[in-house]
Scaffold this active site. Structure first.
Site, mmCIF file in Angstrom:
data_model
loop_
_atom_site.group_PDB
_atom_site.id
_atom_site.type_symbol
_atom_site.label_atom_id
_atom_site.label_comp_id
_atom_site.label_asym_id
_atom_site.label_seq_id
_atom_site.Cartn_x
_atom_site.Cartn_y
_atom_site.Cartn_z
ATOM 1 N N GLY A 15 96.053 -1.473 40.440
ATOM 2 C CA GLY A 15 95.148 -1.767 41.547
ATOM 3 C C GLY A 15 95.848 -2.259 42.804
ATOM 4 O O GLY A 15 95.210 -2.756 43.724
ATOM 5 N N GLU A 63 93.826 -6.909 32.487
ATOM 6 C CA GLU A 63 92.745 -7.748 33.042
ATOM 7 C C GLU A 63 92.065 -8.543 31.938
ATOM 8 O O GLU A 63 91.604 -9.663 32.167
ATOM 9 C CB GLU A 63 91.751 -6.866 33.828
ATOM 10 C CG GLU A 63 92.383 -6.366 35.126
ATOM 11 C CD GLU A 63 91.815 -5.061 35.669
ATOM 12 O OE1 GLU A 63 90.742 -4.623 35.213
ATOM 13 O OE2 GLU A 63 92.469 -4.473 36.556
ATOM 14 N N LYS A 73 86.418 0.430 35.057
ATOM 15 C CA LYS A 73 86.310 -1.033 35.190
ATOM 16 C C LYS A 73 84.841 -1.402 35.429
ATOM 17 O O LYS A 73 83.949 -0.689 34.980
ATOM 18 C CB LYS A 73 87.226 -1.557 36.293
ATOM 19 C CG LYS A 73 88.637 -0.994 36.206
ATOM 20 C CD LYS A 73 89.622 -1.768 37.018
ATOM 21 C CE LYS A 73 90.955 -1.016 37.032
ATOM 22 N NZ LYS A 73 92.060 -1.862 37.423
ATOM 23 N N HIS A 90 93.804 -4.380 27.828
ATOM 24 C CA HIS A 90 94.059 -4.160 29.263
ATOM 25 C C HIS A 90 94.529 -5.472 29.873
ATOM 26 O O HIS A 90 94.061 -6.545 29.499
ATOM 27 C CB HIS A 90 92.784 -3.661 29.947
ATOM 28 C CG HIS A 90 93.020 -3.152 31.329
ATOM 29 N ND1 HIS A 90 93.190 -3.996 32.405
ATOM 30 C CD2 HIS A 90 93.158 -1.889 31.812
ATOM 31 C CE1 HIS A 90 93.404 -3.271 33.493
ATOM 32 N NE2 HIS A 90 93.393 -1.989 33.153
ATOM 33 N N GLU A 142 101.230 -0.013 31.287
ATOM 34 C CA GLU A 142 100.645 -0.361 32.578
ATOM 35 C C GLU A 142 101.340 -1.598 33.132
ATOM 36 O O GLU A 142 100.951 -2.728 32.814
ATOM 37 C CB GLU A 142 99.149 -0.663 32.409
ATOM 38 C CG GLU A 142 98.345 0.527 31.938
ATOM 39 C CD GLU A 142 96.920 0.464 32.479
ATOM 40 O OE1 GLU A 142 96.517 1.440 33.111
ATOM 41 O OE2 GLU A 142 96.243 -0.549 32.308
ATOM 42 N N SER A 198 98.073 2.539 39.575
ATOM 43 C CA SER A 198 98.000 3.232 40.861
ATOM 44 C C SER A 198 98.429 4.699 40.773
ATOM 45 O O SER A 198 99.021 5.241 41.701
ATOM 46 C CB SER A 198 98.807 2.486 41.925
ATOM 47 O OG SER A 198 98.304 1.167 42.081
ATOM 48 N N ASN A 221 89.456 4.767 33.806
ATOM 49 C CA ASN A 221 88.963 3.423 33.504
ATOM 50 C C ASN A 221 88.149 2.976 34.715
ATOM 51 O O ASN A 221 88.714 2.601 35.735
ATOM 52 C CB ASN A 221 90.144 2.466 33.262
ATOM 53 C CG ASN A 221 89.693 1.026 33.128
ATOM 54 O OD1 ASN A 221 88.510 0.754 32.905
ATOM 55 N ND2 ASN A 221 90.634 0.094 33.269
HETATM 56 C C1 PEP Z 1 93.806 0.553 35.191
HETATM 57 O O1 PEP Z 1 92.812 -0.096 35.427
HETATM 58 O O2 PEP Z 1 94.118 0.752 34.025
HETATM 59 C C2 PEP Z 1 94.588 1.081 36.316
HETATM 60 C C3 PEP Z 1 95.710 1.705 36.066
HETATM 61 O O3 PEP Z 1 94.079 0.880 37.583
HETATM 62 P P1 PEP Z 1 94.601 1.582 38.959
HETATM 63 O O4 PEP Z 1 94.792 3.049 38.654
HETATM 64 O O5 PEP Z 1 93.487 1.336 39.914
HETATM 65 O O6 PEP Z 1 95.881 0.913 39.321
#
Ligand code: PEP
Length: 248
Positions: free
Chosen positions: A172, A97, A10, A95, A166, A210, A8
């Site tokens: 992040g 976000e 982003k 997601h 998630e 992460s 992803n």
């Molecule tokens: C994500 O954006 O779905 C995500 C898991 O980000 P990160 O791996 O940077 O934590």
């Protein structure tokens, strides 16, 4: 089940940077079939670039969102049919976000999943609790509520979705759920999927938050973790390839 590793990006990238990144991934694969299924979910303006660069390769592509509407006067929205025009295999929906910054509710997320499926696109349905919800012992209730809304909407197509657990506190932040913490939630989600479809074995349940080259193997070794949704580490070719290799 072969693992599924989805990047992803982003709101990152440029035509030039994407070209370099994707080429490094393809060079790293060197024509070999990767140990895991791989896909990149990119900003919509770059879907044409992905179609051009990745057609015929081992890496699929997709979008990070899709409109809950079919077409018409919805300025700024991108429809599932438009994503289909660029041969997207996947669209991330819900997601955290999007839920957090764009106020997407469970029912909007469910409509988005429906629109994707109707266009032949696999929705990657994100669920996850905030830190406050985890500390209040609400993790299971929250993720089940989020997934239930989608299952209710897509009904007999439940076996065609991908689920991504998630935890919001892990996205992040560099703070990963431990393999045991993630597995415990994945087992709950697996049970919920199993109760909703006759083909639960078709549904990948990804972990995201992460995940990186160093921790991927221990997370992917868990029995109910079928892959990963990778943010930051999908912007580095070597790391993303290493995560995909860890799914062997
Ligand atoms: C994500 O954006 O779905 C995500 C898991 O980000 P990160 O791996 O940077 O934590």
């Amino acid at each position: 089940m072969k693992k599924l590793i989805v990047g992803n990006w982003k709101m990152n990238g440029s035509l030039a940077a994407n070209q370099t990144l994707v080429q490094a991934m393809l060079d790293g694969l060197a024509g070999q079939a990767p140990a895991s299924h791989m896909a990149l979910c990119v900003p919509s303006p770059y879907l044409a670039q992905m179609q051009l660069r990745l057609t015929g390769s081992a890496i699929a592509w997709g979008a990070q969102d899709v409109s809950a509407q079919e077409q018409g006067a919805f300025t700024g929205e991108v429809s599932a049919a438009m994503l289909r025009d660029f041969a997207c295999r996947y669209a991330i929906v819900g997601h955290s976000e999007r839920r957090q910054y764009h106020g997407e509710t469970d029912s909007v997320v469910a409509s988005k999943a429906q629109r994707a499926l109707a266009a032949g696109i696999t929705p990657i349905v994100c669920v996850g609790e905030t830190l406050a919800e985890r500390e209040a012992g609400q993790t299971e209730v929250v993720v089940k509520r989020q997934l239930a809304a989608v299952i209710h909407a897509v009904a007999h197509c439940t076996s065609e979705i991908v689920v991504a657990y998630e935890p919001v506190w892990a996205i992040g932040t560099g703070q990963t759920a431990t393999p045991e913490q993630a597995q415990a939630v994945h087992a709950v989600l697996r049970g919920q999927i199993a109760a909703a479809t006759q083909h639960p074995e078709r549904v990948h349940i990804l972990y995201g938050g992460s995940m990186n080259a160093a921790n991927a193997a221990s997370l992917l070794a868990q029995p109910d973790i079928d892959g990963g949704l990778i943010g930051g580490a999908s912007l580095k070719a070597a790391d993303f390839l290493q995560i995909a290799a860890a799914g062997a």
